[in-house]
Design a protein around this motif. Structure first.
Motif, PDB file in Angstrom:
ATOM      1  N   ALA A  87     -11.802   0.420   3.378  1.00 15.71           N
ATOM      2  CA  ALA A  87     -11.162   0.951   1.668  1.00 15.71           C
ATOM      3  C   ALA A  87     -11.822   2.445   1.628  1.00 15.71           C
ATOM      4  N   THR A 122      -6.574   0.764  -5.243  1.00 15.85           N
ATOM      5  CA  THR A 122      -6.554  -0.202  -4.653  1.00 15.85           C
ATOM      6  C   THR A 122      -5.862  -1.595  -5.992  1.00 15.85           C
ATOM      7  N   VAL A 164     -14.979  -1.334  -3.295  1.00 18.99           N
ATOM      8  CA  VAL A 164     -13.863   0.027  -3.007  1.00 18.99           C
ATOM      9  C   VAL A 164     -14.927   1.374  -2.813  1.00 18.99           C
ATOM     10  N   LEU A 217      -7.728   3.082   2.053  1.00 11.61           N
ATOM     11  CA  LEU A 217      -6.842   3.886   0.933  1.00 11.61           C
ATOM     12  C   LEU A 217      -5.328   4.351   0.758  1.00 11.61           C
ATOM     13  N   VAL A 266      -5.743  -6.405  -0.676  1.00 11.09           N
ATOM     14  CA  VAL A 266      -7.321  -5.678  -0.198  1.00 11.09           C
ATOM     15  C   VAL A 266      -8.529  -6.241  -0.156  1.00 11.09           C
TER      16      VAL A 266
END
Length: 381
Positions: free
Chosen positions: A44, A254, A71, A49, A264
């Motif tokens: 991520a 995210t 992330v 992403l 996620v």
């Protein structure tokens, strides 16, 4: 100063993500096979992403696996409590600048009013003095002095009149364009600090990509007449930056991925990649096995190869193990008093000093440092 259109103060927290407008899936029909199983994305960070965001905008199922509890990868924003509030640290000095309109549009789509335009100020610390960077003609003449300036010009003239030599390494590539004197003064020590290997071991094609568009004449022209239109990316005068550091970009992305139906999964490391033929068909985590329509990995190639089952050929494993990666350490300090310097960062070219670059986090964004009576810097090793 931050963007003048902002009504926030440096002590504000990021806006409630529930109040943000979120993109909706497009109406275009995707390949039906991609709807049956999710696309599995490993990591991520910015690459993972971004892939997930663009796929979820198309209405496709996506699962992102992230081994850590945050992330952003190395582009995350570290947050620590300190005097006066929360201090935010940018691990790498991530300025947002591109000439690719599609990428620029994506950044603004995600960040909206939270994307500040920031002035760039940086200098080079060289031989116990500071040189403006991007270079300014009068400053260069003053700081180098007539003797060193003459030597640099003579060295450059020599490489222009002699036959062009080999160009296999970073060292050869730069010398062929700037001369050995300028190379020794401004390229050798900093590059070896950053990458931890002699410049004779760095390939020329890396130099061509990193210093793209920069030559002796283009640098001289920019020094005396300015880098109009930001023609040379290395010498840009301003850039965009998220209000609360680079991690805000990926945290916001995210949120959008999850609102658009994607998943996620944090604290979920991938342990094995099942390969059938030329495709990865399943991804294993400590708790579950996931069937995949496609798999996108943003992990280092060495790690990706190491998780593949059945095992790749010995020569593939050897090639993956032979890839070298450079770790770095950022030491962040909160100090009493005013900022030590106004620059975004200072490049330390002194070979007898181990630190490679020093950041001033407030110059990235005032929202990174909550207390006006404190200075906050990051030393990169």
């Amino acid at each position: 100063m931050a963007d003048g259109n902002s009504a926030h103060s440096p002590t504000d927290e990021p806006a409630d993500p529930e109040l943000r407008a979120v993109p909706t899936p497009t109406q275009e029909l995707a390949d039906p096979e991609l709807r049956d199983k999710p696309t599995l994305i490993i990591g991520a960070g910015p690459a993972g992403l971004t892939a997930a965001y663009l796929l979820t905008k198309q209405g496709l199922p996506v699962i992102v696996f992230e081994a850590e509890d945050q992330v952003g990868g190395i582009a995350k924003t570290e947050v620590r409590d300190g005097p006066g509030g929360k201090y935010r640290f940018d691990l790498g000095g991530h300025r947002f600048f591109t000439k690719v309109q599609e990428v620029d549009d994506l950044w603004h789509e995600i960040m909206r009013e939270e994307f500040l335009k920031r002035p760039r100020m940086s200098r080079i610390y060289w031989r116990k003095r500071f040189l403006d960077y991007p270079l300014r003609g009068a400053d260069v003449i003053k700081k180098l002095g007539p003797v060193e300036l003459t030597r640099c010009m003579a060295s450059y003239a020599w490489v222009k009149i002699r036959p062009k030599g080999r160009e296999d390494t970073f060292e050869q590539w730069v010398i062929n364009r700037f001369g050995k004197r300028l190379f020794d003064n401004f390229f050798r020590s900093y590059t070896e600090k950053v990458w931890g290997v002699p410049v004779s071991e760095i390939r020329a094609d890396w130099a061509a990509q990193r210093i793209k568009g920069l030559s002796f004449f283009s640098a001289a022209k920019a020094a005396f007449f300015g880098n109009k239109g930001d023609e040379i990316k290395t010498l840009i005068g301003e850039f965009h930056y998220p209000r609360y550091g680079p991690g805000q970009m990926w945290e916001t992305m995210t949120d959008d991925i999850q609102r658009l139906g994607g998943k996620v999964l944090m604290n979920t490391p991938v342990t094995k990649l099942e390969i059938e033929g030329s495709r990865c068909v399943r991804v294993h985590t400590p708790d579950e096995v996931y069937e995949a329509a496609n798999v996108i990995s943003s992990l280092p190639l060495r790690n990706t190869v190491g998780m593949a089952e059945p095992r790749p050929k010995p020569e593939v494993i050897a090639a993956a193990k032979g890839l070298r990666y450079r770790d770095f350490l950022t030491v962040s300090l909160v100090l009493d008093g005013e900022d030590l310097f106004p620059d975004n960062w200072i490049y330390i070219h002194e070979p007898d000093v181990e630190v490679g670059r020093i950041q001033n986090f407030r110059s990235w964004s005032p929202w990174m440092v909550p207390d006006d009576s404190k200075a906050c810097v990051g030393l990169e090793y």
